[in-house]
Design a protein around this motif. Structure first.
Motif, short mmCIF file in Angstrom:
data_model
loop_
_atom_site.label_atom_id
_atom_site.label_comp_id
_atom_site.label_asym_id
_atom_site.label_seq_id
_atom_site.Cartn_x
_atom_site.Cartn_y
_atom_site.Cartn_z
N THR B 59 0.81 -1.22 0.00
CA THR B 59 0.00 0.00 0.00
C THR B 59 0.84 1.27 0.00
O THR B 59 0.30 2.37 0.06
N LYS B 61 3.09 2.40 2.19
CA LYS B 61 3.49 3.02 3.45
C LYS B 61 4.98 2.84 3.70
O LYS B 61 5.64 3.70 4.26
N ASP B 82 2.81 6.62 -4.21
CA ASP B 82 2.54 6.83 -2.79
C ASP B 82 1.18 6.22 -2.43
O ASP B 82 0.46 5.71 -3.29
N GLU B 83 0.84 6.29 -1.14
CA GLU B 83 -0.37 5.64 -0.64
C GLU B 83 -1.61 6.04 -1.42
O GLU B 83 -2.43 5.20 -1.80
N THR B 84 -1.74 7.36 -1.67
CA THR B 84 -2.92 7.86 -2.34
C THR B 84 -3.05 7.27 -3.74
O THR B 84 -4.10 6.77 -4.13
N ALA B 85 -1.95 7.32 -4.49
CA ALA B 85 -1.97 6.83 -5.86
C ALA B 85 -2.31 5.34 -5.89
O ALA B 85 -3.06 4.87 -6.74
N ALA B 87 -4.00 3.67 -3.62
CA ALA B 87 -5.42 3.50 -3.29
C ALA B 87 -6.28 3.81 -4.50
O ALA B 87 -7.27 3.12 -4.77
N GLU B 88 -5.89 4.85 -5.23
CA GLU B 88 -6.68 5.22 -6.41
C GLU B 88 -6.64 4.14 -7.49
O GLU B 88 -7.57 4.01 -8.27
N ARG B 93 -7.47 -1.26 1.87
CA ARG B 93 -6.82 -1.90 3.01
C ARG B 93 -7.64 -1.73 4.27
O ARG B 93 -8.18 -0.66 4.53
N ALA B 113 -15.73 6.90 2.02
CA ALA B 113 -15.06 5.79 1.35
C ALA B 113 -15.61 5.53 -0.04
O ALA B 113 -14.93 4.93 -0.87
N ARG B 118 -11.99 11.94 -6.19
CA ARG B 118 -11.51 12.22 -4.84
C ARG B 118 -10.72 13.53 -4.75
O ARG B 118 -9.99 13.75 -3.79
N THR B 119 -10.88 14.40 -5.74
CA THR B 119 -10.12 15.65 -5.68
C THR B 119 -10.80 16.63 -4.71
O THR B 119 -11.96 16.46 -4.35
N ALA B 120 -10.04 17.65 -4.34
CA ALA B 120 -10.57 18.65 -3.42
C ALA B 120 -11.74 19.39 -4.08
O ALA B 120 -12.76 19.65 -3.43
N GLN B 172 -15.53 1.46 -1.10
CA GLN B 172 -14.40 1.88 -1.92
C GLN B 172 -14.34 1.09 -3.22
O GLN B 172 -13.82 1.56 -4.22
N ARG C 248 -5.39 8.93 3.58
CA ARG C 248 -4.54 8.64 2.43
C ARG C 248 -4.86 7.28 1.83
O ARG C 248 -4.95 7.13 0.62
N LEU C 250 -7.50 5.82 1.84
CA LEU C 250 -8.80 5.85 1.15
C LEU C 250 -8.66 6.46 -0.23
O LEU C 250 -9.61 6.51 -0.99
N GLY C 251 -7.48 6.99 -0.55
CA GLY C 251 -7.26 7.53 -1.89
C GLY C 251 -7.39 9.03 -2.00
O GLY C 251 -7.42 9.57 -3.11
N PHE C 252 -7.47 9.73 -0.86
CA PHE C 252 -7.53 11.20 -0.92
C PHE C 252 -6.12 11.77 -0.90
O PHE C 252 -5.28 11.32 -0.13
N ARG C 253 -5.89 12.76 -1.77
CA ARG C 253 -4.60 13.46 -1.77
C ARG C 253 -4.60 14.45 -0.62
O ARG C 253 -4.94 15.62 -0.77
N PHE C 257 -5.81 18.79 -0.06
CA PHE C 257 -6.86 19.30 0.82
C PHE C 257 -6.28 20.29 1.83
O PHE C 257 -6.82 21.37 2.05
#
Lengths: 537, 254, 397
Positions: B59, B61, B82-85, B87-88, B93, B113, B118-120, B172, C248, C250-253, C257
C-alpha cells in the motif's frame, strides 16, 4: 640553516648596539649638558636637546619635555640654567627637580615652533618606552611600530637593552625591524634579518611595514619581503577562517546550552515546552540574585558567584519544572498542541512574575575575573568568557550523556520513553520518572541561564530570544538524539558566523531560518533520524 | 523462468524478491507472492513474520529496499507510487487495529469511502455532497450497521469497527482488498458471518486476508501462504500448509 | 433560493451569530453617523474603531479555526498572514499620500526619501491602484501559504513540527521586516495615512464605512468557512485531522486538501489585516511577532475550536478583556490573566465556550448522535412512539 644565519645576524647586531650604549653615570652628566642647549635659544639647538633628553633615561626627562611643550620651561640667559615653571607658580631646577625658593630674575621662556612641538610629542612617546608600567611600554612600542619613525631608533635600542619582559622585547625588536626596513641606507644583512623578524610577527601591521621597503633596496631583499607578505597573507586568511570557526563554536555552544534541556523535554519526552526559554531566564536571574547577595554580604567571594549560582539555578528551575509537569503537563500527554499552548501560558506568567519582582529593565550581572579579558592564541583573539562557556557546555553535555547512560534515573527514563507500559509493569514509577525527566530538562535550562547571563542582557525577555532557536536546533539534529543536537548546534553556529560577513547578522539569521525550514521539508525527522516502524506510532 | 514471466503478465499483484530492513533488522527477506485476478488468499504466520510489513509495502506506506512490486498484470510499479496513488489504482486496506474516523458518524465514514472522484474540487462541488441515502444504507445493511448509522464511529464496539472498516472497503470497491486480522475480537458467530461476507465479496474482488484464527482461515477455503521471518515458508491448500512440518514447527505447534 | 441554501447550511448558533452580526454591521455605523452624541444609543467613534478592531481579529480567528479546528493544522503563522495583508493595504495607503508627505515626494514614501533612495523598489509598483492592492491583500499571504504549504504538506510535516516551522517562518519575517533595506519602512512601519479611495481615513463617514465593510467581511468569511466545512470537503479535512494516514489509504490526496484550506485561510487572514490597518492607522513589524500568532490561537481555543462562531466570540471576548486590563491600574496583571487563560482553557475547557455550550444544549435537547441512536433503537423495539424526545428521555431515564 638560513633562519639560524638570520638569528645570528640579529644577535651580532644587538651586541654591536650594546657596546654603543652609555653608562648610567655618563647619562646623568649628559642630561645636564643637554639642558644647557635650551639656553642657546636656537630652534636647532633646542631640537638637539629634545632628542638627547629623550634617550637620556633621566627620571626628570618627561617632566622637562612636558614643560617645554606647555611653554613652561625657562632659562636664565646668565647662568644658562634651566627651570621648570610649576602649575602653582613656583619654580624648580630642571636638572635636579629640586624646588627653587626664589627664581633668578630675567627668566626667559624656551621658545618652540610647530616642528619642535612634533619632536617633543615624539620624544615623550619614546620616553614611555622606559616607563615602569609594562602596559605603557607595550603601547609605546606598538605606536612606534606603526609610525616607523627613524628618529626614535636610538631610544628604542636603549629600551630594548633594558627590557626584561620577553613579549615586550619582541615588540621592540619588531618595531626596530620596521624602522630599519623603511630606511634606504640600512645594510642589506640588516634588511634581511628585519624581514624575517616581521615575517615572524605575521599580522596586518607587518604587511604594512614590509611594503614600506624603499625602491632602491636590493632585489633579493624585495623578493624576501614579497615572499614574507604572501606568507603572512595566507596565514591571515587561515586565521580568519579559524576565527570564524571559533566564533561559530562559541555561538554553537550558546545554542547547545539553550537547546540541551529542550533535547530532554522535547527530544526524549516529546513535550513541547514553550516555557523553556523562561527557565533559561530564571537561571540568569538566579545568578543575578546570588551576585547581589555576594556584593552586599561577602564581596571577596565574587569570583565564586558562578559556581554558587550553578547548583542553585539547577534546583530552582528544576523544581519549577517538576511543578509544571505535575500541575499541567501530565494532564496533556498525547496532546502536544495543547501542551504547546498551556506552556506558552506558563511562559507569559513566569515572564510577568519576573518583571513584577525585578522590574522590566536589564539587570547587571558581572563577570568574575576568570571570565573577563582575552588572550592571543597564534593570532586568534580568544576571550576567556567565551572559552569557558564552550568548555562548560561540553562538560554539561558529556555529564548529561553519562548520567543518562549510568544513573538509575537515566535507565528508567530510557525505559519509559521506549515502552511506557512495559516499564510501568516492571515497577518503574512512570509518573515520577516523567516529573524528574522534565525537572532535569528544566534544570539544564537553568544552568544554561547562568552561563548565558555572562554574555547576554539579563531581562525578562531573555528566554524569548532563545526559544525558537532552541527548537530549531533540536529538530534539525533529529529529535531524541543528543549527539544530533550537539552536531546541529555547532553546525548552525558555524554556518551563521560564516554567513555573517557576507550578508550581515540579521540577514544571515533569516537565511539560516529559511534553510532550516527547507531542510525540515527534505528530512522532517532531522539530521540523525531514528528509522523504523516504531517511529510511525 | 517462463513460469515467472507468466506471473508478471497475468498476476494482479506481483511481489518478487522483496526485502526491507529497519535499523538493521530485516523484516522482509526476498519475499515473492503472486495473486491472480479474482483470487482469495489467506496469509498466516507467527508474529514478526512480516505480514503487516508486506501490506505496508503493497500500500506504499513502506518502501522496499529491493525487489519488485507490480500491480495489474505488471502495468504499475507500486514502489514508485505513494499511498494515495496506490489507493486510487484500486488497492483497499483494512488495518489490523481498526482505524475509522471517530468523530464522523458511521454513515459519513461510508460516505467518505464511496468510490468516485476524490479531488478537493470534487469534494467541494461534486457528487459526494448529494449521495442518496440508499447507497450508503445498502453498504450498512450488508455489514449489519444500519442501526448505528448516525452514531459517531468512535463509540461503537470493537467488532462493529471491524465491520465498519470492511464496509468502507466495500464502498471503496477496490480491485483488491488487503484485510488485516478482520475477526480479532469477534465472537464465533460474528467470525462465521465475516467469513461468509468475505467469500461473498470475493465473487467480485480479489482479497488477501491476514489472520491467526485457523478456523476462520479454513472457513475461507482458499489458497494459504505461511510467512516466516520475512519470506514464504509454505504455500498451497490449507491442508497442505497445515500439514507442512516446518509450519507446524514455527507456527501451529504440535 | 440562495437564502434557503445558506440557511440549510447553518445551525442555530450560526443563525444567531449572523443575526447579531447583521444588526451590529448596520446599527453601529448608523448610530455613529446619525444619532446625536447625547443620545443613549449613540456609538462614539473611538468605540466604533475599537469594535472594528475586534471584528478584524474575529476574521483572523475564524480563518485560524478553519485550519486548526477542522484540519488540525496548528498554524503559528497566521499573525504573519494577517500582517502581510496589512502591509499590502498599508502600501496602497502610503502611495495615496503623494506630495502631502513631509518630503513632498510624489512617488517615494517619506521613509524612502529619508533613506536617500532614488527610485521606487519594483515590489512597490502597482500599489497606487486600489484593485491591485486589493488583489495583493489576498495574493501575498495566499501565495506564501501556498508555497510554504506545498513544501510542508508534501513532505508530510505535521503536528508540532509544522507549528514550530510556521513559527520560525513568522520569526524570519519579523526579522526581515525590521530591516530598513527591505523597503517596508523598517521598525517604524507604514503610517500617517491620508486617503483611502479618495476619502479621508480620519473622517467619520469613512470610519463608519470601514466598520460596515469589516462586519460584512466577517459575515462573508463565516459563510465561506461554514460552506467549506459542511460540504464533503469539510468531512474530509476533519477525517485528515483525526486520522491522516487512513485518509490517504482511502485515496484522498491529503496534501491537496490541506493546501487548499491553508491557502484560503491565509488569504482570509490577509483580508483581516487589510481591514485592520486603515482603522488603526499604522502597520509595523511587531505585527509579525510570534507572540501575536499564538495569542490568536488562544482566541480560538477560548471560543471553541471547530465551531467557527466560537472563534469569533473568543477573539472578541479576549480582546475586550485585553482592553479592560491593559488600561489603568490592572495593566501589570494582564499577562498573568492571559497566561492563566492559556493554561485554564487547555486544561479545563478544551472545547471552549461555544463547544461547551453546544454540549450542554445538545444534552438538554437529547440530540447528540448517541442519544439519537438510543432513541432510534427504542423506536425500533417499541415500534410505536409518537413522542420522539419522550422515547429518548425514557431510555436515559
Amino acid at each position: 640553516m638560513l633562519r639560524n644565519a638570520r638569528l645570528f645576524a640579529v644577535l651580532v647586531l644587538s651586541l654591536f648596539m650594546a657596546t654603543l650604549s652609555l653608562s648610567v653615570a655618563a647619562r646623568a652628566a649628559d642630561f645636564a649638558a643637554s639642558l644647557e642647549k635650551f639656553a642657546a635659544d636656537d630652534f636647532t639647538e633646542t631640537a638637539a636637546a629634545v632628542d638627547d633628553i629623550a634617550i637620556s633615561g633621566s627620571p626628570n626627562a618627561q617632566k622637562v619635555l612636558e614643560a617645554l611643550g606647555n611653554a613652561r620651561l625657562f632659562f636664565d640667559p646668565q647662568t644658562k640654567k634651566v627651570y621648570i615653571g610649576e602649575t602653582d607658580n613656583s619654580y624648580s631646577d630642571a636638572a635636579t627637580g629640586a624646588k627653587v625658593a626664589t627664581p633668578p630674575a630675567g627668566l626667559q621662556t624656551v621658545r618652540v615652533n610647530n616642528r619642535l612641538r612634533r619632536n617633543i610629542d615624539m620624544a615623550i612617546g619614546t620616553l614611555t618606552l622606559l616607563s615602569p608600567d609594562a602596559g605603557r611600554r607595550q603601547q609605546a612600542a606598538d605606536s612606534i611600530f606603526k609610525s616607523r619613525d627613524a628618529a626614535t631608533l636610538p631610544a628604542l635600542e636603549n629600551a630594548l637593552k633594558a627590557e626584561k619582559n620577553a613579549a615586550i622585547a619582541r615588540t621592540f625588536t619588531e618595531a626596530r625591524a620596521a624602522i630599519l626596513l623603511s630606511q634606504p641606507d640600512t645594510p642589506r644583512a640588516d634588511m634581511l634579518s628585519a624581514v624575517s623578524v616581521l615575517r615572524g610577527r605575521a599580522d596586518i601591521g607587518a604587511i604594512a611595514a614590509l611594503r614600506s621597503i624603499p625602491d632602491k633596496a636590493d632585489a633579493d631583499v624585495k623578493a624576501a619581503a614579497n615572499d614574507a607578505v604572501a606568507a603572512i597573507e595566507s596565514r591571515l586568511k587561515l586565521i580568519s577562517y579559524v576565527q570564524n570557526v571559533w566564533y561559530g563554536l562559541s555561538l554553537g555552544s550558546v545554542l547547545l546550552l539553550a537547546a540541551i534541556g529542550l533535547a530532554i523535554t522535547f527530544g526524549v519526552m516529546g513535550v513541547i515546552n514553550m516555557a523553556h526559554g523562561e527557565m533559561v531566564m530564571i537561571g540568569a536571574y538566579t545568578t543575578f540574585v546570588v551576585q547581589d547577595l555576594i556584593r552586599t554580604r561577602a564581596p571577596n567571594l565574587f569570583d565564586w558567584s558562578l559556581p554558587i549560582a550553578l547548583p542553585l539555578a539547577f534546583l530552582v528551575t528544576g523544581l519549577i519544572g517538576v511543578i509544571i509537569e505535575r500541575g499541567i503537563i501530565r494532564f496533556l500527554y498525547g496532546r502536544p498542541l495543547e501542551t504547546l499552548l498551556a506552556t506558552w501560558g506558563v511562559s507569559l506568567i513566569l515572564q510577568q512574575a519576573v518583571r513584577t519582582i525585578f522590574g522590566p529593565n536589564n539587570r547587571e550581572v558581572g563577570a568574575p575575573s576568570y571570565m573577563s579579558g582575552a588572550f592571543d592564541f597564534y593570532g586568534l583573539a580568544i576571550t576567556w568568557g567565551r572559552m569557558w562557556i564552550i568548555v562548560f557546555t561540553l562538560v554539561v553535555f558529556l555529564t548529561l550523556l553519562a548520567a543518562l547512560k549510568w544513573t538509575a534515573l537515566g535507565l528508567h527514563m530510557r525505559a519509559v520513553t521506549q515502552n511506557r507500559r512495559m516499564a510501568s509493569s516492571m515497577g518503574i514509577r512512570t509518573p515520577w520518572v516523567d516529573a524528574l525527566t522534565f525537572g532535569l530538562g528544566s534544570g539544564l535550562a537553568g544552568i544554561a541561564g547562568v552561563a548565558l547571563s555572562q554574555i547576554d542582557n539579563v531581562s525578562p525577555n531573555l528566554g524569548q530570544s532563545y526559544i525558537i532557536d532552541s527548537f530549531m536546533v533540536v529538530v534539525f539534529g533529529g529529535v531524541g538524539n543528543l549527539w544530533g543536537t550537539l552536531v546541529s548546534a555547532f553546525a548552525l553556529g558555524i554556518a551563521n558566523k560564516f554567513l555573517e560577513p557576507l550578508a550581515g547578522a540579521v540577514l544571515a539569521k533569516i537565511f539560516i531560518l529559511v534553510l532550516l525550514i527547507l531542510f525540515i521539508q527534505k528530512r522532517p525527522r532531522g539530521l540523525f533520524a531514528l528509522k523504523g516502524r516504531a517511529v510511525e506510532a | 523462468m517462463v513460469d515467472e514471466k507468466l506471473h508478471v503478465t497475468q498476476a494482479l499483484l506481483y511481489l518478487d524478491g522483496v526485502s526491507v530492513s529497519f535499523d538493521g533488522y530485516r523484516a522482509i527477506r526476498g519475499l515473492s507472492i503472486y495473486i491472480e485476478p479474482g483470487e482469495m488468499r489467506a496469509i498466516i504466520g507467527p508474529n514478526g513474520a512480516g505480514k503487516t510489513t508486506m501490506m505496508d509495502i503493497i500500500t506504499g506506506k513502506t518502501r522496499p529496499d529491493e525487489g519488485e512490486v507490480l500491480f495489474d498484470a505488471g502495468k504499475y510499479d507500486l514502489t514508485k507510487l505513494d499511498e494515495t496513488a496506490i489507493a486510487e489504482l484500486g488497492i483497499g486496506r483494512k488495518f489490523q487495529k481498526p482505524t475509522v474516523f471517530e468523530s464522523h458518524t458511521v454513515a459519513d465514514n461510508i460516505l467518505l469511502a464511496l468510490k468516485g472522484p476524490r479531488t478537493a474540487a470534487a469534494s467541494l462541488f461534486g457528487w459526494r455532497n448529494n449521495v442518496e441515502r440508499e447507497k450508503i444504507d445498502e453498504v450498512l445493511t450488508t455489514t449489519g450497521l444500519l442501526d448505528h448509522r448516525d452514531r459517531p464511529a468512535g463509540v461503537i464496539s470493537h467488532g462493529q469497527k471491524q465491520w465498519l472498516e470492511i464496509g468502507m472497503l466495500l464502498a471503496q470497491d477496490p480491485a483488491i482488498m488487503l484485510v488485516d486480522e478482520p475477526v480479532a475480537g469477534m465472537t464465533d458467530a460474528e467470525t462465521e458471518q465475516t467469513a461468509a461476507l468475505l467469500k461473498d465479496i470475493n465473487k467480485s474482488h480479489s482479497v488477501i486476508v491476514v489472520e491467526h484464527d485457523m478456523a476462520f482461515v479454513r472457513a475461507l477455503d482458499c489458497k494459504v501462504t505461511c510467512l516466516h521471518e520475512g519470506s514464504v515458508l509454505s504455500e498451497g491448500s490449507i491442508d497442505k500448509v497445515a500439514g507442512d512440518e516446518r509450519v507446524i514447527e514455527v507456527y501451529l505447534g504440535r | 433560493m440562495i437564502t434557503k441554501y445558506i440557511v440549510s447550511r447553518l445551525d442555530g448558533m450560526g443563525l444567531m451569530f449572523l443575526a447579531v452580526m447583521a444588526v451590529v454591521a448596520v446599527f453601529v455605523p448608523l448610530s455613529n453617523l446619525l444619532l446625536p452624541p447625547t443620545s443613549a444609543f449613540h456609538v462614539p467613534t473611538y468605540l466604533m474603531a475599537l469594535i472594528g478592531k475586534y471584528l478584524c481579529y474575529a476574521i483572523l480567528a475564524v480563518s485560524l479555526d478553519l485550519v486548526w479546528g477542522y484540519c488540525g493544522i496548528l498554524s503559528l503563522g497566521h499573525g504573519a498572514f494577517f500582517a502581510l495583508g496589512g502591509y499590502a493595504m498599508g502600501m496602497y495607503l502610503m502611495r495615496q499620500i503623494g506630495t502631502r508627505g513631509v518630503y513632498a515626494n510624489p512617488i517615494l514614501p517619506d521613509f524612502m526619501v529619508f533613506l536617500n533612495w532614488k527610485e521606487l523598489p519594483w515590489f512597490w509598483y502597482g500599489f497606487d491602484m486600489f484593485p491591485f492592492a486589493l488583489l495583493m491583500v489576498f495574493l501575498a499571504p495566499g501565495l506564501l501559504a501556498f508555497v510554504f504549504g506545498w513544501l510542508a504538506f508534501r513532505s508530510r510535516v505535521t503536528g508540532v513540527y509544522l507549528s514550530i516551522i510556521t513559527q520560525a517562518l513568522t520569526y524570519a519575517l519579523l526579522l526581515a521586516f525590521f530591516r530598513n533595506d527591505m523597503g517596508f519602512g523598517g521598525n517604524n512601519g507604514l503610517t500617517d495615512f491620508k486617503d483611502i479611495l479618495g476619502f479621508n481615513v480620519q473622517a467619520q463617514g469613512t470610519r463608519a464605512t470601514l466598520f460596515f465593510l469589516t462586519a460584512l467581511s466577517l459575515i462573508l468569511a463565516y459563510l465561506l468557512s461554514r460552506w467549506m466545512v459542511t460540504t464533503s470537503f469539510g468531512k474530509i479535512i476533519v477525517a485528515i485531522r483525526d486520522a491522516e494516514s487512513r485518509t490517504r489509504f482511502l485515496g484522498f490526496r491529503v496534501e491537496h486538501f490541506k493546501l487548499l484550506v491553508f491557502t484560503v485561510s491565509a488569504a482570509m487572514a490577509g483580508l483581516a489585516g487589510a481591514l485592520y490597518v486603515p482603522q488603526v492607522g499604522i502597520i509595523n513589524p511587531s505585527e509579525f511577532s510570534p507572540a501575536n500568532s499564538i495569542e490568536a490561537v488562544i482566541w480560538v481555543a477560548v471560543g471553541g475550536r471547530g465551531t467557527l462562531v466560537g472563534a469569533a466570540v473568543g477573539a472578541i471576548l479576549v480582546n475586550f478583556l485585553k482592553t479592560v486590563f491593559t488600561s489603568g491600574f490592572l495593566a501589570p496583571y494582564w499577562l498573568f490573566l492571559l497566561g492563566a487563560i492559556f493554561v485554564i482553557v487547555t486544561l479545563a475547557v478544551p472545547k471552549g465556550i461555544i463547544g461547551t455550550l453546544n454540549g450542554y444544549y445538545e444534552r438538554w435537547r437529547g440530540e447528540d448522535g448517541e442519544a439519537r441512536w438510543h432513541r432510534k433503537s427504542a423506536d425500533d423495539t417499541t415500534a410505536a412512539t409518537s413522542n420522539e424526545t419522550g422515547a429518548g428521555a425514557k431510555i436515559h431515564g
